[in-house]
Scaffold this active site. Structure first.
Site, PDB file in Angstrom:
ATOM      1  N   HIS A  48     -44.250  40.276  -4.584  1.00 47.02           N
ATOM      2  CA  HIS A  48     -44.520  39.227  -5.524  1.00 47.02           C
ATOM      3  C   HIS A  48     -45.925  39.480  -5.956  1.00 47.02           C
ATOM      4  O   HIS A  48     -46.424  38.683  -6.893  1.00 47.02           O
ATOM      5  CB  HIS A  48     -44.242  37.807  -5.304  1.00 47.02           C
ATOM      6  CG  HIS A  48     -42.774  37.432  -5.151  1.00 47.02           C
ATOM      7  ND1 HIS A  48     -41.979  36.929  -6.031  1.00 47.02           N
ATOM      8  CD2 HIS A  48     -41.982  37.612  -4.016  1.00 47.02           C
ATOM      9  CE1 HIS A  48     -40.888  36.640  -5.667  1.00 47.02           C
ATOM     10  NE2 HIS A  48     -40.675  37.046  -4.341  1.00 47.02           N
ATOM     11  N   LYS A  64     -50.391  26.583 -14.876  1.00 49.01           N
ATOM     12  CA  LYS A  64     -50.034  27.497 -13.710  1.00 49.01           C
ATOM     13  C   LYS A  64     -51.292  27.295 -12.506  1.00 49.01           C
ATOM     14  O   LYS A  64     -52.237  26.398 -12.784  1.00 49.01           O
ATOM     15  CB  LYS A  64     -50.313  28.712 -14.213  1.00 49.01           C
ATOM     16  CG  LYS A  64     -51.530  29.099 -15.012  1.00 49.01           C
ATOM     17  CD  LYS A  64     -51.207  30.753 -15.471  1.00 49.01           C
ATOM     18  CE  LYS A  64     -50.699  30.935 -16.866  1.00 49.01           C
ATOM     19  NZ  LYS A  64     -49.281  31.677 -16.324  1.00 49.01           N
ATOM     20  N   ARG A  65     -50.982  27.892 -11.486  1.00 43.17           N
ATOM     21  CA  ARG A  65     -52.265  27.719 -10.457  1.00 43.17           C
ATOM     22  C   ARG A  65     -53.533  28.346 -10.938  1.00 43.17           C
ATOM     23  O   ARG A  65     -53.323  29.063 -11.838  1.00 43.17           O
ATOM     24  CB  ARG A  65     -51.576  28.544  -9.111  1.00 43.17           C
ATOM     25  CG  ARG A  65     -50.677  28.007  -8.343  1.00 43.17           C
ATOM     26  CD  ARG A  65     -51.141  26.620  -7.695  1.00 43.17           C
ATOM     27  NE  ARG A  65     -52.052  26.819  -6.610  1.00 43.17           N
ATOM     28  CZ  ARG A  65     -51.846  26.694  -5.498  1.00 43.17           C
ATOM     29  NH1 ARG A  65     -50.667  26.024  -5.040  1.00 43.17           N
ATOM     30  NH2 ARG A  65     -52.645  26.895  -4.614  1.00 43.17           N
ATOM     31  N   LYS A 122     -55.797  34.747 -13.238  1.00 36.97           N
ATOM     32  CA  LYS A 122     -55.157  34.289 -14.469  1.00 36.97           C
ATOM     33  C   LYS A 122     -56.137  33.810 -15.456  1.00 36.97           C
ATOM     34  O   LYS A 122     -55.587  33.417 -16.704  1.00 36.97           O
ATOM     35  CB  LYS A 122     -54.235  33.077 -13.957  1.00 36.97           C
ATOM     36  CG  LYS A 122     -53.231  33.331 -12.870  1.00 36.97           C
ATOM     37  CD  LYS A 122     -52.617  32.172 -12.201  1.00 36.97           C
ATOM     38  CE  LYS A 122     -51.552  32.295 -11.183  1.00 36.97           C
ATOM     39  NZ  LYS A 122     -50.357  32.938 -11.509  1.00 36.97           N
ATOM     40  N   THR A 131     -43.479  33.485 -14.791  1.00 37.60           N
ATOM     41  CA  THR A 131     -42.054  32.634 -15.005  1.00 37.60           C
ATOM     42  C   THR A 131     -42.292  31.648 -16.082  1.00 37.60           C
ATOM     43  O   THR A 131     -41.568  31.408 -17.209  1.00 37.60           O
ATOM     44  CB  THR A 131     -41.253  32.281 -13.985  1.00 37.60           C
ATOM     45  OG1 THR A 131     -42.227  31.621 -13.150  1.00 37.60           O
ATOM     46  CG2 THR A 131     -40.552  33.498 -13.199  1.00 37.60           C
ATOM     47  N   LYS A 144     -40.319  30.299 -19.974  1.00 34.08           N
ATOM     48  CA  LYS A 144     -39.904  28.746 -20.150  1.00 34.08           C
ATOM     49  C   LYS A 144     -40.668  28.460 -21.398  1.00 34.08           C
ATOM     50  O   LYS A 144     -39.849  27.889 -22.356  1.00 34.08           O
ATOM     51  CB  LYS A 144     -40.500  27.697 -18.910  1.00 34.08           C
ATOM     52  CG  LYS A 144     -39.749  28.083 -17.583  1.00 34.08           C
ATOM     53  CD  LYS A 144     -40.553  27.592 -16.499  1.00 34.08           C
ATOM     54  CE  LYS A 144     -40.025  28.143 -15.069  1.00 34.08           C
ATOM     55  NZ  LYS A 144     -40.886  27.739 -13.930  1.00 34.08           N
TER      56      LYS A 144
HETATM   57  C1  26W Z   1     -50.023  34.865   2.338  1.00 36.30           C
HETATM   58  C2  26W Z   1     -50.507  33.852   1.165  1.00 36.30           C
HETATM   59  C3  26W Z   1     -49.699  34.133  -0.093  1.00 36.30           C
HETATM   60  C4  26W Z   1     -48.647  33.216  -0.565  1.00 36.30           C
HETATM   61  C5  26W Z   1     -47.844  33.446  -1.481  1.00 36.30           C
HETATM   62  C6  26W Z   1     -49.601  35.271  -0.795  1.00 36.30           C
HETATM   63  C7  26W Z   1     -49.005  35.470  -1.950  1.00 36.30           C
HETATM   64  C8  26W Z   1     -48.035  34.398  -2.197  1.00 36.30           C
HETATM   65  C9  26W Z   1     -47.126  34.671  -3.503  1.00 36.30           C
HETATM   66  C10 26W Z   1     -46.418  36.202  -3.150  1.00 36.30           C
HETATM   67  C11 26W Z   1     -48.026  34.249  -4.838  1.00 36.30           C
HETATM   68  C12 26W Z   1     -46.925  34.178  -5.895  1.00 36.30           C
HETATM   69  O1  26W Z   1     -46.344  32.967  -6.028  1.00 36.30           O
HETATM   70  N1  26W Z   1     -46.638  35.180  -6.712  1.00 36.30           N
HETATM   71  C13 26W Z   1     -46.207  34.960  -8.013  1.00 36.30           C
HETATM   72  O2  26W Z   1     -44.663  35.154  -7.973  1.00 36.30           O
HETATM   73  C14 26W Z   1     -43.843  34.824  -8.995  1.00 36.30           C
HETATM   74  C15 26W Z   1     -42.521  35.250  -8.732  1.00 36.30           C
HETATM   75  O3  26W Z   1     -42.405  36.375  -8.543  1.00 36.30           O
HETATM   76  C16 26W Z   1     -44.589  35.813 -10.281  1.00 36.30           C
HETATM   77  O4  26W Z   1     -43.615  35.461 -11.248  1.00 36.30           O
HETATM   78  C17 26W Z   1     -45.891  35.648 -10.338  1.00 36.30           C
HETATM   79  O5  26W Z   1     -46.380  36.632 -11.116  1.00 36.30           O
HETATM   80  C18 26W Z   1     -46.567  35.839  -9.041  1.00 36.30           C
HETATM   81  O6  26W Z   1     -48.096  35.825  -9.152  1.00 36.30           O
END
Ligand code: 26W
Length: 845
Positions: free
Chosen positions: A392, A583-584, A589, A691, A695
Site C-alpha cells: 500500500h 485525509k490523514r 499529501k 480511495t 468517494k
Molecule cells: C508501519 C507503519 C505503517 C502503517 C500503515 C506504514 C504504512 C501504513 C499504510 C500502508 C498506509 C496506508 O494507509 N496506505 C494507503 O493505503 C490506501 C489503500 O490502499 C491507499 O489508497 C493510499 O493511497 C495509501 O496511502
C-alpha cells in the site's frame, strides 16, 4: 430475504430532504423526513418493535422511560443482530469449497447500524418500529460510536472489502485485533492538535459475539530445542518463555440483501493467569496483576501512525499475536473440514494487508513443520501457494524492517526459519549465475546496510504467490523501484488490483437523496449493478434532472453548514463553492500546498477587494500522527490562517476556512455528499491509490488533482474534461527532484508563491509567536522534498479555472453528473471480483 422488500426499503429511504442530527462526538447520519413512505408491512414493524422492546428490557435492563439514546441504539442493534444470525444460519449451511482470509492490523469500520439495516432491507421497518416507541431513528444512529480500528486508507479499504465480499457472496473471514482503544480523539487547543483516548467499547459492543471457545496460545521469547524424530531427521521445537491467550470476538458482516453473512474475527489478548494469588495474598496487589497488564497491553491500543514504521517491540508483538492466532484458527478449521493440511492451498486463500502480517510466512512454515510434521519442501509449497501480499505504499519510511536482534529475542524460531528461507533463496540466485554481491544484497531478506534488519516487504513478497499494488501507476512503480530485482526473478508475481469503495456505504447510505434520483432516472437495478449509472450521462443536460441533482447537493451543503457551525463555530454560506481536503495529514499529501494557495488567494482578494471573486469555503479535516511534528504544525497553520481570514471583514463571505476536528468515517459520510471540489493533490508517484478521491467523484464533486495513484484511472473514466489536473507527473517529479535548487528556482519564478511564503514567515498569522511557522517555510525554501513549490503555479492556475467553471452552473453540473455516471468501475465489488478471479482463484456466484 424478499428482493422487492429490500428495494422498497432503499427507495423509500433514498428520498426526500435530509436533516442533520448529531451528538457531540460523532457525526450524525442524514435522516429522511417528510417522505411519503412506501408501505412497510405492519407485521414486520410490530415484530421488530416488540423485539427492540424486549432487548431493551431483558438485555439492557432499561424501561422506555429510563432508556438513553445509547440504550435504544444497543437494543436496536441487538434486535437486528438476531436477524443477521438467522440469515447467517441460512448462508452457512454448506462448507464452501474455498474461503478467503483477509489479515489486516486495521479495519476502519465506522458505524454498523445503517449498513446492517440497509443490507437487510430493514431501514424503513426499523424507522417505523422506533417511531412507534417514540424514538427517532436518526438519533439512534447518531448514538453509535465509530469503530475506528484503523488509521486511514489501508484500514478503510479493508472495511470496504469486507462489505463487498459479503455482498458478492464470497465466503470470507477478516482477521484483526480488537483494540480497546481505536484511533485517538482529536481536539484543537488554540489550533494545536490534542489527542485523547478513544473509548468505543466503554459501553460494550452489541454487534460482537465473544467466543472463548476459540482461544489460542501465542508464544514469545524463549529458545529452540532439537530432537531426533527418526534416523537423521532432526525436528526443532520452539519453547516460548512467555505465553498470551488470543480470544476471538466475532462481528458478523452482512452483505447486500442479506445473502451472505461473513465474519470479522478480532482477537483480544488475555493473560493465562488473571492474577498471581500468592503475590496478591502477600499484599502486592498491583504486582499481582502486572503480568496480566503486560499480556493485555497487546490489544490495548491501535498504533496511531500510518506511513511511518514505529519500530517498537509492542508493535511487533501485535503483529505476531494476531497473525499467529489467525493462522492457527484457519489451519484448525481446514484440518477439521478436510483432514489433510497439504490441501490448504485448494481451500484457503490468505491475503496479507501490507507487511503488518508478513510474519505469516515463517509462522505458517512453523505450524506446518512443527505441528503437522511436513517436510520443508511441502511446507514451502503450501505456504507459497496460500499467501498473497498487497503493498500500500512505497514511501521508504513506511517500509517495515525489524532488527534481527529483536526478532531473535522475541521470535527465535521464526528468525531461524527466515534465515533458512533466505539461504535457499540466495542459493537459487547463485545457481542461476547471479552471485554478484550487489544483486544478492538487493534481493536478500536481510538488509545489512545499517545494522542487520529483516525486510518485511521482501519476506512477504518471497513467501507469496501473488503480490499486488493498488492502482495502475503504483503497481508500475512497484515493478520499477522497490521490488525491481525481485520482480525480475518472477515477472508474473506482481499484479495490479486498483482499489474500490463500497457503494452501499458511500453512495446509498451516505447519499440517499442522490441514490433516489439515480433510481428514478435509470431504475432500481442500479442498486445491484452500478454500471447502470452510465444512464445518467444522457441526463447531464436535462434541465429538470440537473435541478434535482443540484437540489440534493444544496440540501447536503446546508446540513454540513450546520455541522461546521456547531463544531468549528464558523458560519458559511451554502451557496459558496465547498472545497474539501479530508485525509490523514502528511507532507506528501500536501495539505500545505492547499493552505499556501489559500494565503495567496487571501492576498489577491485583499489586493483587489472589489473584484468579482468566486465565493469559496475551504474545508479541512484529518488527524496527524501524535509524534509527527511537521504535520501538527501544518494543522496549526491552517487554523491560524482560518482565524485571520474568517475575521477579516474585507474578505467577508468570499473566502472562509474551516478545520473540522476529529475527522472520522461518520464525519466523512456527512462531508462527501456536500462537497463541490475534491482535493487530491499529492506529489505524483507518492499516493499509492487514494480511495477518498473515488468517494467524492461518485458523489459528484469535481476533482482537482495530480496524476497520482487512482486519480489517473478516475480521469480515464470520467473524461479529462470533467476533472482538473495540474502539476508534474511521476516521471516529471523524478526528473525535477534530481535538479539542484529546484525549490529556490520555483520560488524565484513565482512572485505569488514568494509573497505567500513571506507572509507566513513574517508571523502575520502568528503575531504572538512570529517565528512559529519558520520550520515550514524554511523547509520549503531549502528542501521541499514533496515539490510543493514546483507545482504551486499550476495549482493556482487550476484553481482559477475552477473559479471560472463554477460561474457557469450548467456546465459545472454537467461535469458533476458525468462524474457520478462514470464511476461504477470503482466499486469495491469490482475489486473483489478481480482478486477472487486472479489472485484467490475462487469462484464467485
Ligand atoms: C508501519 C507503519 C505503517 C502503517 C500503515 C506504514 C504504512 C501504513 C499504510 C500502508 C498506509 C496506508 O494507509 N496506505 C494507503 O493505503 C490506501 C489503500 O490502499 C491507499 O489508497 C493510499 O493511497 C495509501 O496511502
Amino acid at each position: 430475504m424478499g428482493v422487492s422488500k429490500v428495494l422498497n426499503d432503499v427507495l423509500t429511504r433514498a428520498s426526500g430532504k435530509e436533516a442533520p442530527e448529531h451528538d457531540a462526538t460523532t457525526a450524525a447520519r442524514p435522516a429522511t423526513s417528510a417522505v411519503p413512505a412506501l408501505p412497510v408491512s405492519g407485521d414486520a414493524v410490530a415484530d421488530l418493535r416488540e423485539a427492540i422492546r424486549a432487548k431493551l428490557a431483558f438485555a439492557i435492563g432499561k424501561s422506555p422511560e429510563t432508556a438513553r439514546e445509547r440504550d435504544w441504539f444497543a437494543a436496536t442493534a441487538l434486535a437486528l443482530r438476531d436477524r443477521i444470525v438467522a440469515a447467517c444460519a441460512a448462508s452457512n449451511r454448506t462448507v464452501p469449497n474455498k474461503r478467503v482470509y483477509y489479515l489486516s492490523l486495521e479495519f476502519l469500520i465506522g458505524r454498523l447500524l445503517s449498513d446492517a439495516m440497509n443490507n437487510l432491507g430493514l431501514v424503513e421497518t426499523t424507522r417505523a418500529a422506533l417511531k412507534d416507541l417514540g424514538v427517532d431513528l436518526g438519533t439512534v444512529e447518531g448514538a453509535e460510536p465509530d469503530a475506528a480500528l484503523g488509521n486511514g486508507g489501508l484500514g478503510r479499504l479493508a472495511a470496504c472489502f469486507m462489505e463487498s465480499m459479503a455482498s458478492i457472496g464470497l465466503p470470507a473471514y477478516g482477521y484483526g485485533i480488537r483494540y480497546d482503544h481505536g484511533l485517538f480523539r482529536q481536539s484543537f487547543e488554540n489550533g494545536w492538535q490534542r489527542e485523547a483516548p478513544e473509548t468505543w467499547l466503554a459501553e460494550g459492543n452489541p454487534w460482537e459475539f465473544a467466543r472463548p471457545d476459540a482461544t489460542y496460545t501465542i508464544g514469545f521469547g524463549g529458545h529452540v530445542t532439537m530432537s531426533m524424530v527418526s534416523e537423521g531427521v532432526i525436528r526443532r521445537n520452539w519453547q516460548p518463555a512467555e505465553t498470551v491467550k488470543a480470544v476471538a470476538h466475532d462481528v458478523p458482516v452482512v452483505g447486500w440483501k442479506g445473502r451472505t453473512v461473513n465474519t470479522l474475527r478480532l482477537w483480544k489478548a488475555e493473560a493465562e493467569q488473571p492474577v498471581d494469588l500468592a503475590q496478591f495474598n502477600g499484599g502486592d496487589h498491583v504486582g499481582a496483576v502486572a503480568n496480566r497488564m503486560r499480556a493485555e497491553a497487546i490489544s490495548r491500543v491501535l498504533y496511531p501512525s500510518d506511513s511511518t514504521s514505529a519500530g517498537q517491540e509492542l508493535r511487533l508483538r501485535q503483529e505476531y499475536f494476531f497473525t499467529s492466532a489467525s493462522l492457527q484458527d484457519l489451519v484448525r478449521r481446514h484440518v477439521a473440514e478436510r483432514g489433510d493440511v497439504r490441501s490448504l492451498p485448494d481451500h484457503a486463500a490468505i491475503q496479507l494487508n501490507d507487511t503488518h502480517p508478513a510474519i505469516a510466512v515463517p509462522e505458517l512454515m512453523r505450524i506446518l513443520l512443527e505441528d503437522h510434521g511436513l517436510t520443508w519442501d511441502d511446507a514451502w509449497h503450501v505456504t507459497t501457494n496460500t499467501l498473497n501480499y498487497t503493498n500500500h505504499t512505497l514511501l521508504p519510511e513506511a517500509l517495515e524492517t525489524w532488527p534481527v536482534e529483536l526478532m531473535e529475542r522475541l521470535l527465535p524460531r521464526h528468525m531461524q526459519i527466515i534465515y533458512l528461507i533466505n539461504w535457499m533463496h540466495l542459493e537459487e540466485q547463485a545457481k542461476n549465475g547471479r552471485s554478484d554481491a550487489a544483486h544478492l544484497a538487493s534481493v536478500s531478506l536481510i538488509d545489512e546496510s545499517h545494522g542487520r534488519r529483516v525486510r518485511m516487504g521482501h519476506l512477504a513478497f518471497h513467501g507469496s504467490r501473488r503480490v499486488n499494488g493498488v492502482s495502475a501507476l503504483h503497481t508500475e512503480l512497484m515493478r520499477k523501484t522497490v521490488f525491481a530485482d525481485l520482480h525480475a526473478l518472477d515477472p508474473d508475481k506482481i499484479v495490479n488490483k486498483t482499489n474500490g469503495i463500497t457503494f452501499r456505504r458511500w453512495f446509498h447510505n451516505a447519499n440517499p437523496g442522490l441514490t433516489r434520483l439515480a433510481v428514478e432516472a435509470v431504475g432500481a437495478d442500479v442498486l445491484d449493478n452500478p454500471e447502470l449509472l452510465k444512464g445518467l450521462d444522457a441526463l447531464a443536460q436535462d434541465a429538470s434532472f440537473v435541478e434535482r441533482y443540484a437540489a440534493v447537493r444544496r440540501g447536503r451543503k446546508e446540513a454540513l453548514a450546520e455541522i461546521i457551525y456547531d463544531r468549528a463555530g464558523v458560519s458559511v454560506d451554502p451557496s459558496a463553492l465547498f472545497d474539501v481536503q479530508i485525509k490523514r495529514i502528511h507532507e506528501y499529501k500536501r495539505q500545505l500546498l492547499n493552505v499556501i494557495e489559500t494565503v495567496a488567494l487571501y492576498q489577491a482578494i485583499k489586493a483587489e477587494p472589489h473584484k468579482d471573486w468566486t465565493p469559496r469555503v475551504k474545508i479541512f479535516g484529518g488527524k496527524a500522527a501524535p509524534s509527527y511534528t511537521q504535520a501538527k504544525l501544518i494543522i496549526k497553520l491552517a487554523c491560524d490562517v482560518a482565524r485571520a481570514v474568517n475575521d477579516d471583514p474585507e474578505v467577508a463571505d468570499r473566502l472562509k476556512v474551516v478545520f473540522l476536528p476529529n475527522y472520522s468515517v461518520s464525519l466523512a459520510e456527512a462531508i462527501i455528499p456536500a462537497a463541490d471540489l475534491s482535493e487530491q493533490i499529492s506529489t505524483a508517484g507518492m499516493e499509492a491509490s487514494g480511495t477518498g478521491n473515488m468517494k467524492f467523484a461518485l458523489n459528484g464533486a469535481l476533482t482537482v488533482g495530480t496524476l497520482d495513484g487512482a486519480n489517473i484511472e478516475i480521469r480515464d473514466h470520467v473524461g479529462a474534461e470533467n476533472i482538473f489536473i495540474f502539476g508534474l507527473d511521476a516521471a516529471g517529479v523524478q526528473a525535477r527532484a534530481a535538479e539542484p535548487h529546484y525549490a529556490r528556482d520555483a520560488i524565484w519564478n513565482s512572485p505569488r508563491l514568494a509573497a505567500a511564503l513571506d507572509m507566513i514567515a513574517s508571523g502575520r498569522f502568528s503575531p504572538e509567536e512570529p517565528n512559529r511557522f519558520r520550520p515550514l517555510t524554511d523547509d520549503l525554501r531549502h528542501r521541499d522534498q514533496y515539490l510543493l513549490t514546483v507545482d504551486f503555479d499550476d495549482y493556482w492556475r487550476a484553481q482559477r479555472e475552477i473559479d471560472a467553471a463554477w460561474n457557469d452552473p450548467a456546465a459545472w453540473w454537467k461535469r458533476a453528473i458525468h462524474n457520478t455516471a462514470r464511476m461504477a468501475w470503482f466499486s469495491s465489488d469490482r475489486s473483489m471480483r478481480e482478486y477472487a478471479e486472479e489472485i484467490w482463484r475462487v469462484r464467485v456466484a
